[in-house]
Design a protein around this motif. Structure first.
Motif, mmCIF file in Angstrom:
data_model
loop_
_atom_site.group_PDB
_atom_site.id
_atom_site.type_symbol
_atom_site.label_atom_id
_atom_site.label_comp_id
_atom_site.label_asym_id
_atom_site.label_seq_id
_atom_site.Cartn_x
_atom_site.Cartn_y
_atom_site.Cartn_z
ATOM 1 N N ALA A 113 23.594 -31.200 -57.769
ATOM 2 C CA ALA A 113 22.150 -31.462 -57.736
ATOM 3 C C ALA A 113 21.934 -32.928 -58.091
ATOM 4 C CB ALA A 113 21.404 -30.559 -58.712
ATOM 5 N N PHE A 114 20.771 -33.439 -57.758
ATOM 6 C CA PHE A 114 20.508 -34.863 -57.941
ATOM 7 C C PHE A 114 20.507 -35.265 -59.414
ATOM 8 C CE2 PHE A 114 16.111 -34.848 -59.415
ATOM 9 C CZ PHE A 114 15.839 -36.160 -59.757
ATOM 10 N N LYS A 115 20.410 -34.305 -60.321
ATOM 11 C CA LYS A 115 20.426 -34.617 -61.753
ATOM 12 C C LYS A 115 21.695 -35.401 -62.151
ATOM 13 C CE LYS A 115 16.646 -32.149 -62.712
ATOM 14 N NZ LYS A 115 16.135 -31.883 -61.345
ATOM 15 N N ASP A 116 22.798 -35.167 -61.436
ATOM 16 C CA ASP A 116 24.042 -35.893 -61.751
ATOM 17 C C ASP A 116 23.906 -37.404 -61.547
ATOM 18 O OD1 ASP A 116 25.560 -33.593 -62.372
ATOM 19 O OD2 ASP A 116 26.128 -33.294 -60.280
ATOM 20 N N SER A 267 9.152 -33.364 -55.465
ATOM 21 C CA SER A 267 8.839 -33.754 -56.843
ATOM 22 C C SER A 267 8.476 -32.600 -57.755
ATOM 23 C CB SER A 267 7.692 -34.766 -56.829
ATOM 24 O OG SER A 267 8.109 -35.940 -56.156
ATOM 25 N N GLY A 268 8.890 -32.737 -59.007
ATOM 26 C CA GLY A 268 8.557 -31.776 -60.045
ATOM 27 C C GLY A 268 8.062 -32.531 -61.260
ATOM 28 N N ASN A 269 9.008 -33.050 -62.020
ATOM 29 C CA ASN A 269 8.644 -33.816 -63.209
ATOM 30 C C ASN A 269 8.376 -35.289 -62.890
ATOM 31 O OD1 ASN A 269 8.038 -33.243 -65.830
ATOM 32 N ND2 ASN A 269 10.145 -33.095 -66.530
ATOM 33 N N PHE A 270 8.445 -35.660 -61.605
ATOM 34 C CA PHE A 270 8.045 -36.979 -61.123
ATOM 35 C C PHE A 270 9.029 -38.096 -61.503
ATOM 36 C CE2 PHE A 270 4.543 -40.026 -59.934
ATOM 37 C CZ PHE A 270 4.041 -39.326 -58.846
ATOM 38 N N GLY A 271 10.245 -37.725 -61.902
ATOM 39 C CA GLY A 271 11.196 -38.757 -62.303
ATOM 40 C C GLY A 271 11.826 -39.467 -61.112
ATOM 41 N N ASN A 272 12.135 -38.695 -60.076
ATOM 42 C CA ASN A 272 12.760 -39.239 -58.890
ATOM 43 C C ASN A 272 11.804 -40.212 -58.191
ATOM 44 O OD1 ASN A 272 14.406 -39.548 -56.652
ATOM 45 N ND2 ASN A 272 14.484 -37.384 -56.113
ATOM 46 N N VAL A 273 10.581 -39.770 -57.963
ATOM 47 C CA VAL A 273 9.612 -40.617 -57.255
ATOM 48 C C VAL A 273 9.168 -41.801 -58.129
ATOM 49 C CG1 VAL A 273 7.502 -39.309 -57.821
ATOM 50 C CG2 VAL A 273 7.624 -40.564 -55.685
ATOM 51 N N PRO A 321 12.601 -23.602 -57.266
ATOM 52 C CA PRO A 321 12.253 -23.440 -58.676
ATOM 53 C C PRO A 321 12.286 -24.733 -59.492
ATOM 54 C CG PRO A 321 14.442 -22.531 -58.230
ATOM 55 C CD PRO A 321 13.815 -22.829 -56.900
ATOM 56 N N ALA A 322 13.088 -25.717 -59.073
ATOM 57 C CA ALA A 322 13.140 -26.969 -59.849
ATOM 58 C C ALA A 322 11.835 -27.751 -59.708
ATOM 59 C CB ALA A 322 14.327 -27.817 -59.409
ATOM 60 N N MET A 323 10.978 -27.315 -58.771
ATOM 61 C CA MET A 323 9.680 -27.963 -58.614
ATOM 62 C C MET A 323 8.543 -27.065 -59.079
ATOM 63 S SD MET A 323 10.777 -29.512 -54.944
ATOM 64 C CE MET A 323 9.155 -29.878 -54.308
ATOM 65 N N ASP A 324 8.881 -25.950 -59.734
ATOM 66 C CA ASP A 324 7.843 -25.078 -60.300
ATOM 67 C C ASP A 324 7.428 -25.641 -61.651
ATOM 68 O OD1 ASP A 324 8.072 -23.464 -58.109
ATOM 69 O OD2 ASP A 324 9.218 -21.885 -59.110
ATOM 70 N N SER A 420 17.405 -35.700 -50.611
ATOM 71 C CA SER A 420 17.905 -34.339 -50.735
ATOM 72 C C SER A 420 18.427 -34.145 -52.145
ATOM 73 C CB SER A 420 19.010 -34.080 -49.710
ATOM 74 O OG SER A 420 19.379 -32.716 -49.790
ATOM 75 N N THR A 421 17.784 -33.215 -52.881
ATOM 76 C CA THR A 421 18.033 -33.121 -54.320
ATOM 77 C C THR A 421 19.016 -32.034 -54.728
ATOM 78 O OG1 THR A 421 15.975 -31.874 -54.396
ATOM 79 C CG2 THR A 421 15.885 -34.174 -55.107
ATOM 80 N N ALA A 422 19.397 -31.166 -53.803
ATOM 81 C CA ALA A 422 20.414 -30.162 -54.151
ATOM 82 C C ALA A 422 21.198 -29.794 -52.907
ATOM 83 C CB ALA A 422 19.779 -28.905 -54.748
ATOM 84 N N GLU A 423 22.450 -29.467 -53.110
ATOM 85 C CA GLU A 423 23.251 -28.936 -52.011
ATOM 86 C C GLU A 423 22.795 -27.504 -51.736
ATOM 87 O OE1 GLU A 423 27.861 -29.559 -51.086
ATOM 88 O OE2 GLU A 423 27.544 -28.163 -52.723
HETATM 89 C C1 LIG Z 1 14.933 -31.742 -60.779
HETATM 90 C C2 LIG Z 1 14.814 -31.420 -59.347
HETATM 91 C C3 LIG Z 1 13.695 -31.799 -58.585
HETATM 92 C C4 LIG Z 1 12.505 -32.513 -59.172
HETATM 93 O O1 LIG Z 1 12.785 -33.825 -59.534
HETATM 94 P P1 LIG Z 1 11.788 -34.627 -60.511
HETATM 95 O O2 LIG Z 1 12.465 -35.905 -60.781
HETATM 96 O O3 LIG Z 1 11.640 -33.781 -61.738
HETATM 97 O O4 LIG Z 1 10.500 -34.802 -59.781
HETATM 98 C C5 LIG Z 1 13.675 -31.474 -57.227
HETATM 99 N N1 LIG Z 1 14.683 -30.787 -56.669
HETATM 100 C C6 LIG Z 1 15.764 -30.389 -57.365
HETATM 101 C C7 LIG Z 1 16.813 -29.596 -56.682
HETATM 102 C C8 LIG Z 1 15.877 -30.699 -58.721
HETATM 103 O O5 LIG Z 1 16.952 -30.286 -59.415
#
Ligand SMILES: *Cc1c(COP(=O)(O)O)cnc(C)c1O
Length: 489
Positions: A113-116, A267-273, A321-324, A420-423
């Motif tokens: 996932a993009f968190k890495d 976007s979820g927590n808006f960190g990426n954008v 769910p990561a955007m919930d 793309s934030t997750a495989e």
């Molecule tokens: C964390 C995450 C997001 C949301 O990213 P934010 O930086 O919180 O907006 C979107 N997609 C995936 C798969 C994530 O793990």
């Protein structure tokens, strides 16, 4: 470079702190967060100079421009974490899915996932700084699925750091749960909680606020830090790939240097954008940042109407769910950047007290200079997954929210980069359903079915999970979390 606080200074904290202090102790006055006092410039001279830089070279120079108080050796070691990605030369490959649309794959790291992208180097730097100061830190995370594995992975076996990770039992995909409960490291603890993600997160907040728990930590000489995206140490590593992607398009002759592009961010927590926003502000030629959401469309409402209203909403469970998320923490950094600390404090207080804030029309116009927002339903996302799968490209349900934003972009002459934030392997049951198989009942079946019916393969770090030993079988009622934490500490 110094860091200042989004809600102003309360007179007891220092007026400004350096980077290492901002990442070790990320909570600022009045409940605010830290932001850089100024931004470096990624102007055309910078971009031209880096046209042939590798990802690590570019990242290194960006960190130097931020003048962070971390020594070069530590920075280099941190960036070497990208060597564990699928292709160390190019940790974030770009795939073309339309003549004018490219997908930047941020998921080629250890937890898919993009968190890495940020947590890998950030975890190294945080650990080294804790060791240098001879202090011990506890990082507690409540996760809905992607932050937990990435946090455990980056801090495993690091001295001076302990990690405790809480997840809602039954609230994550099988793969996400296995990534956590099979993690083997003496400094880490994983606890399943009976309840949903909100219960888990509320429990964590309660625990972190409890005087009793704080006293127990003090007794053990342990300080609290955080590894979620309120920590600027995460954000700084989320600026680089926006610049790298742009340069990659220039290198591939898809755009001319200086040509504007759209960045489309799920976007979820808006960190990426937010990372993209800082890159744009510092000079990257970006037309607009397209913020993609699911039906928890609180960000769409803010960017279209200037209203951020949590009070009248309930969180809806979706296939992304990561955007919930309703409380999107990094919006605060944009508010600060545009309207200043006093106004940000006022807006955030209104959010805390009334569950809502409203921007003036002038403020909304300023926000719309940079952002456009769209949201997609689960079924719209499934359609897009199926459509692109027919062309041989598979993306996950989070990435799928970007397609509608891309299609609705205003200037059709300009090219778009989708993040793309997750495989797909992390959300295989949903992807199998989108591809027409309603019958798979778990991730094992879904992974196998997709691998057999498409040209995709399952990477070893996902495939291997199903035969690994479970190290953290614990699932507890929420009132027992504290006891478990004290045992661990
Ligand atoms: C964390 C995450 C997001 C949301 O990213 P934010 O930086 O919180 O907006 C979107 N997609 C995936 C798969 C994530 O793990």
């Amino acid at each position: 470079m110094q860091f200042i606080e989004t809600r102003g200074n309360d007179g007891t904290k220092p007026q400004k702190v350096n980077f290492s202090e901002a990442i070790l102790n990320p909570s600022a006055s009045f409940g605010g967060i830290f932001v850089p006092e100024t931004l470096p410039s990624f102007d055309s001279a910078f971009l031209n100079r880096h046209l042939n830089s590798s990802y690590k070279e570019l990242a290194f120079d960006i960190l130097k421009l931020f003048e962070i108080d971390i020594d070069d050796d530590t920075i280099n070691q941190a960036l070497n974490r990208y060597d564990t990605f699928d292709d160390p030369q190019n940790p974030v490959p770009l795939s073309k899915i339309e003549d004018d649309c490219f997908v930047m794959e941020l998921y080629h790291g250890p937890t898919r996932a993009f968190k890495d992208m940020a947590l890998q180097p950030f975890g190294y730097i945080l650990s080294k700084e804790a060791q240098k100061r001879q202090q011990n830190y506890l990082i507690m995370a409540a996760t809905s699925g992607d932050t937990g594995p990435a946090t455990l992975e980056t801090f495993k076996n690091q001295d001076n750091i302990k990690v405790a990770c809480l997840y809602p039992d039954g609230g994550t995909s099988d793969v996400q749960r296995l990534q956590m409960v099979t993690e083997e490291a003496d400094n880490e603890k994983v606890i399943g909680v009976v309840g949903n993600f909100d219960d888990t997160q509320n429990m964590l907040k309660e625990l972190l606020a409890s005087e009793d728990f704080k006293a127990e930590l003090e007794k053990r000489d342990i300080k609290l830090s955080a590894a979620n995206s309120v920590n600027f140490g995460r954000i700084i590593f989320q600026i680089m790939y926006h610049i790298h992607g742009y340069l990659e398009l220039v290198r591939q002759n898809e755009i001319e240097m200086g040509e504007k592009v759209y960045l489309v961010v799920p976007s979820g927590n808006f960190g990426n954008v937010l990372g993209g926003y800082y890159a744009k502000k510092a000079g990257l030629p970006v037309e607009k940042l397209l913020v993609a959401s699911n039906i928890n469309n609180i960000l769409t409402d803010l960017i279209e109407n200037g209203v951020y209203d949590m009070a009248s909403r309930e969180l809806i469970k979706t296939e992304s769910p990561a955007m919930d998320i309703l409380k999107s923490s990094n919006v605060e950094r944009v508010l600060f950047d545009k309207f200043g600390g006093e106004r940000t404090k006022e807006l955030m207080e209104s959010l805390n007290n009334e569950g809502k804030y409203t921007l003036t029309s002038e403020e909304l116009a300023l926000l719309q200079e940079d952002f456009v927002a769209t949201y997609s339903s689960d079924s719209e996302c499934e359609e897009e997954i199926a459509h692109y799968a027919k062309q041989g490209y598979i993306f996950d349900p989070h990435t799928a929210t970007c397609i509608k934003s891309y299609k609705q972009r205003e200037n059709k002459e300009l090219k778009s980069i989708i993040y793309s934030t997750a495989e797909w392997t992390k959300f295989s049951t949903t992807v199998a359903k989108a591809l027409g198989n309603q019958d798979v009942s778990n991730d094992t079946e879904a992974l196998e079915w997709i691998a057999n019916n498409t040209r995709q393969s399952v990477p070893p770090m996902i495939d291997g999970l199903f035969s690994k030993e479970i190290k953290h079988p614990l699932v507890v009622q929420k009132e027992f979390i504290k006891d478990e934490m004290l045992k661990f500490l």
